[in-house]
Design a protein around this motif. Structure first.
Motif, short mmCIF file in Angstrom:
data_model
loop_
_atom_site.label_atom_id
_atom_site.label_comp_id
_atom_site.label_asym_id
_atom_site.label_seq_id
_atom_site.Cartn_x
_atom_site.Cartn_y
_atom_site.Cartn_z
N UNK A 121 0.81 -1.23 0.00
CA UNK A 121 0.00 0.00 0.00
C UNK A 121 0.84 1.28 0.00
N UNK A 122 2.14 1.19 0.36
CA UNK A 122 2.99 2.39 0.29
C UNK A 122 3.29 2.75 -1.15
N UNK A 123 3.31 1.76 -2.01
CA UNK A 123 3.56 2.03 -3.43
C UNK A 123 2.26 2.18 -4.22
N UNK A 124 1.21 1.44 -3.82
CA UNK A 124 -0.03 1.45 -4.61
C UNK A 124 -1.14 2.27 -3.97
N UNK A 125 -0.95 2.72 -2.74
CA UNK A 125 -1.97 3.38 -1.94
C UNK A 125 -3.04 2.37 -1.52
N UNK A 126 -4.02 2.83 -0.81
CA UNK A 126 -5.08 1.92 -0.37
C UNK A 126 -6.42 2.63 -0.48
#
Ligand code: HEC
Ligand code: HEC
Ligand code: HEC
Ligand code: HEC
Ligand code: HEC
Ligand code: HEC
Ligand code: HEC
Ligand code: HEC
Ligand code: HEC
Length: 404
Positions: A121-126
């Motif tokens: 989620x740090x790279x793709x967000x959530x």
């Protein structure tokens, strides 16, 4: 697939919560999962058909709640590593993200309990996870450097690891960033092209520095043949192309790399050694050919401005430039003999085209001279005719009777 059930108590109730708690329900409208008919309960579990939070969010209905940070990769992998499930939605999609992630520095550290590293989620967000092709996605090539540097440029966050935090700063000065942002060349590498999306290094290459060769194939082939190959690929990573070009702040190559006090060669090959002499020879060849081609270009351009026909020579000049590029490539074997041929060919073209340009300018001078001569002749002729006419007129006047 298909649309999410019209009756989705999770969305309905969460949309009505206070601002802070409403977060997920408000964000989710751009989420790629929603677009594929998935919803809150597909990730979090629970029963979306019940309005009663005691039921809908109950363990009995498989409700998982908010996953702990260390569990997130596994949470996402429950679908993304399941080929049978994923095939139904995206048959071509890779299902190895989690597997690769576990081989990365991020994955290994997370497995050891370090929660400061990047999880999915740090790279793709959530809750607003987008297709990777979406230009708004945080992993879209132009956005990747920003995404990584949220952590990697944060000195405080990275302090415990004692690694540099200047990657983005340097990358912004590089030929690759320029190609990507100024020329829109999406084939130029971002952080993830060299380090891999999910493994901290591309899985198909042994060392992260070997990654240059996956794009610059011809340069790599010659480098592999060179005497440097054996001595640069020592222990401790790095090495390879990086020794001369660096990794993050790659600059436009020039002969300054070869000759002069600040050349990269001089760090290892002292003045006066055969290798230093070779370096100087290479620099003078490249500068010599570059200078000769520029001279031809100047002369041809000036001839063209005067309207002379020099297009054939201008086309040959492109061949000349190609030979310069070939010589710059050949340099990488560190065998001067490999450079000799393109340099000689290039110099011959420079000479021919210079001659063609000079001939054209000479021709222009002749034509101008010719023009000047004819102008003078015409002027003389006109003068002669005028004098003649005047004489005739005077003669006629003299003939008229004086009484008039
Ligand atoms: C009737 C209202 C209601 C319904 C229906 C509902 N929720 Fe909730 N949910 C809440 C409230 C209130 C909270 C607590 C919010 C808070 O503390 O921030 C909550 C918390 C959560 C949390 C956070 C839990 C945690 O561990 O921090 C998740 C995840 C969640 N809901 C998902 C769902 C899902 C999935 C569904 C449908 C299956 C659902 N909710 C249905 C009202 C509801
Ligand atoms: C693709 C999977 C996925 C979907 C779909 C999803 N969530 Fe989440 N949700 C997560 C993850 C992962 C976290 C943990 C985030 C974190 O650690 O910061 C989370 C956290 C939460 C939390 C805890 C508070 C917060 O914001 O971190 C709530 C509440 C929540 N989700 C509600 C929902 C609701 C409501 C929906 C549907 C509108 C939904 N989620 C859809 C994966 C999902
Ligand atoms: C360090 C950042 C980072 C982390 C951590 C990360 N991803 Fe990715 N992910 C990327 C990048 C970059 C791409 C590729 C974007 C592109 O193709 O342009 C990508 C692509 C994807 C794709 C599209 C298919 C593919 O493999 O190319 C999926 C699905 C995906 N990631 C899921 C995950 C899951 C699940 C996790 C956690 C196990 C995860 N990612 C962890 C950066 C990351
Ligand atoms: C309930 C199953 C499920 C879970 C759990 C899930 N995903 Fe997905 N995900 C999908 C499906 C299905 C798609 C749509 C098909 C596709 O494009 O991959 C998708 C798409 C994506 C994409 C877009 C891929 C692309 O090709 O552009 C990314 C990125 C992604 N998911 C990341 C995550 C992350 C991060 C998590 C964990 C927070 C997660 N997913 C959890 C099923 C899931
Ligand atoms: C949430 C913060 C965070 C994000 C986002 C993040 N990283 Fe990291 N990364 C870390 C931390 C913390 C480490 C551990 C440092 C270490 O062990 O030296 C690490 C380690 C690494 C390493 C190994 C460094 C070494 O020690 O050799 C590489 C390479 C790396 N990250 C690349 C990336 C790339 C590329 C991206 C973006 C696609 C990215 N990271 C996004 C936090 C992050
Ligand atoms: C052209 C390829 C390339 C690009 C683009 C690239 N890196 Fe690197 N990176 C490398 C190489 C090669 C190393 C050195 C690895 C070694 O020494 O073994 C490295 C090292 C690192 C390290 C380890 C610490 C250090 O500085 O030596 C981190 C962290 C890192 N890169 C993050 C990033 C981030 C963040 C970006 C984007 C802003 C990025 N890299 C872009 C090739 C690249
Ligand atoms: C993903 C593909 C890719 C990777 C990996 C890659 N490059 Fe590049 N590189 C490019 C592209 C595209 C350009 C810009 C086009 C051009 O000018 O030739 C470029 C430009 C360059 C240039 C400038 C060329 C010129 O003519 O001015 C140098 C030098 C260079 N790269 C060296 C490296 C090194 C060293 C590495 C490894 C640390 C590396 N590249 C990794 C694709 C890549
Ligand atoms: C021993 C030092 C050295 C190593 C190792 C090295 N290069 Fe070079 N490279 C140079 C020099 C010097 C030049 C530029 C000469 C000039 O144009 O004046 C150059 C130029 C280039 C160029 C631009 C060529 C052009 O047309 O202007 C690229 C691209 C490149 N190198 C890629 C690589 C790649 C990829 C590797 C690794 C496989 C590599 N180099 C290894 C010294 C090196
Ligand atoms: C990190 C140190 C280092 C750098 C930088 C370096 N070299 Fe070398 N070079 C070596 C070593 C070690 C050898 C192998 C032993 C030897 O011949 O001295 C070598 C060998 C050579 C050879 C002999 C090749 C052969 O086949 O016999 C040439 C020519 C050469 N280097 C030119 C250069 C040039 C030109 C540069 C700059 C673009 C350069 N080197 C940069 C360390 C270096």
């Amino acid at each position: 697939m298909g649309a999410a059930p019209a009756q989705d108590s999770c969305v309905t109730c969460h949309s009505a919560l206070d601002d802070a708690a409403k977060g997920p329900a408000a964000l989710i409208k751009n989420d790629v999962h929603i677009a594929h008919g998935l919803s809150c309960a597909d990730c979090h579990g629970g029963d979306r058909t019940s309005d009663d939070p005691e039921v809908s969010m109950s363990k009995a209905k498989g409700f998982k709640g908010k996953p702990a940070r260390t569990d997130i990769p596994k949470f996402c992998a429950s679908c993304h590593s399941n080929p049978d499930f994923m095939r139904k939605y995206a048959p071509q999609e890779r299902v190895d993200q989690f597997e690769l992630y576990q081989t990365s520095v991020h994955g290994k550290r997370l497995a050891g309990g370090d929660t400061a590293v990047a999880t999915c989620i740090d790279c793709h967000s959530v809750h607003d996870i987008r297709s990777v092709k979406d230009t708004m996605s945080p992993v879209y090539p132009l956005r990747v450097p920003e995404t990584c540097s949220r952590c990697h440029s944060d000195q405080q966050k990275m302090a415990p690891y004692k690694i540099p935090t200047n990657q983005f700063e340097q990358y912004k000065t590089s030929v690759h960033w320029a190609a990507l942002t100024k020329r829109g060349d999406l084939s130029a590498p971002t952080c993830a092209s060299c380090h891999g999306n999910h493994g901290a290094k591309p899985p198909q290459v042994g060392s992260v520095s070997d990654v240059c060769g996956t794009c610059h194939v011809l340069f790599d082939q010659l480098y592999q043949k060179s005497a440097h190959k054996a001595v640069f690929s020592g222990a401790g990573g790095g090495g390879g192309c990086m020794v001369c070009h660096s990794n993050h702040g790659i600059q436009n190559p020039s002969t300054k790399m070869l000759a002069g006090a600040t050349s990269v060669c001089s760090g290892c090959h002292e003045q006066g050694t055969p290798q230093a002499k070779t370096a100087a020879q290479m620099a003078s060849w490249i500068d010599g050919l570059d200078g000769a081609l520029k001279q031809s270009e100047t002369v041809l351009t000036s001839a063209e401005k005067y309207g002379m026909e020099v297009s054939e020579a201008q086309v040959r000049l492109i061949d000349g430039r190609e030979n310069l590029v070939k010589a710059q490539l050949a340099l990488h074997s560190m065998q001067p003999a490999d450079m000799q041929k393109p340099i000689d060919l290039g110099m011959a073209i420079a000479k021919d085209t210079l001659q063609a340009g000079q001939d054209a300018l000479h021709e222009k001078d002749i034509r101008r001279y010719g023009l000047a001569v004819s102008v003078i002749l015409i002027a003389i002729a006109m003068f002669a005719v005028r004098t003649l006419i005047r004489r005739i007129e005077n003669g006629k006047q003299a003939e008229l009777p004086k009484t008039l």
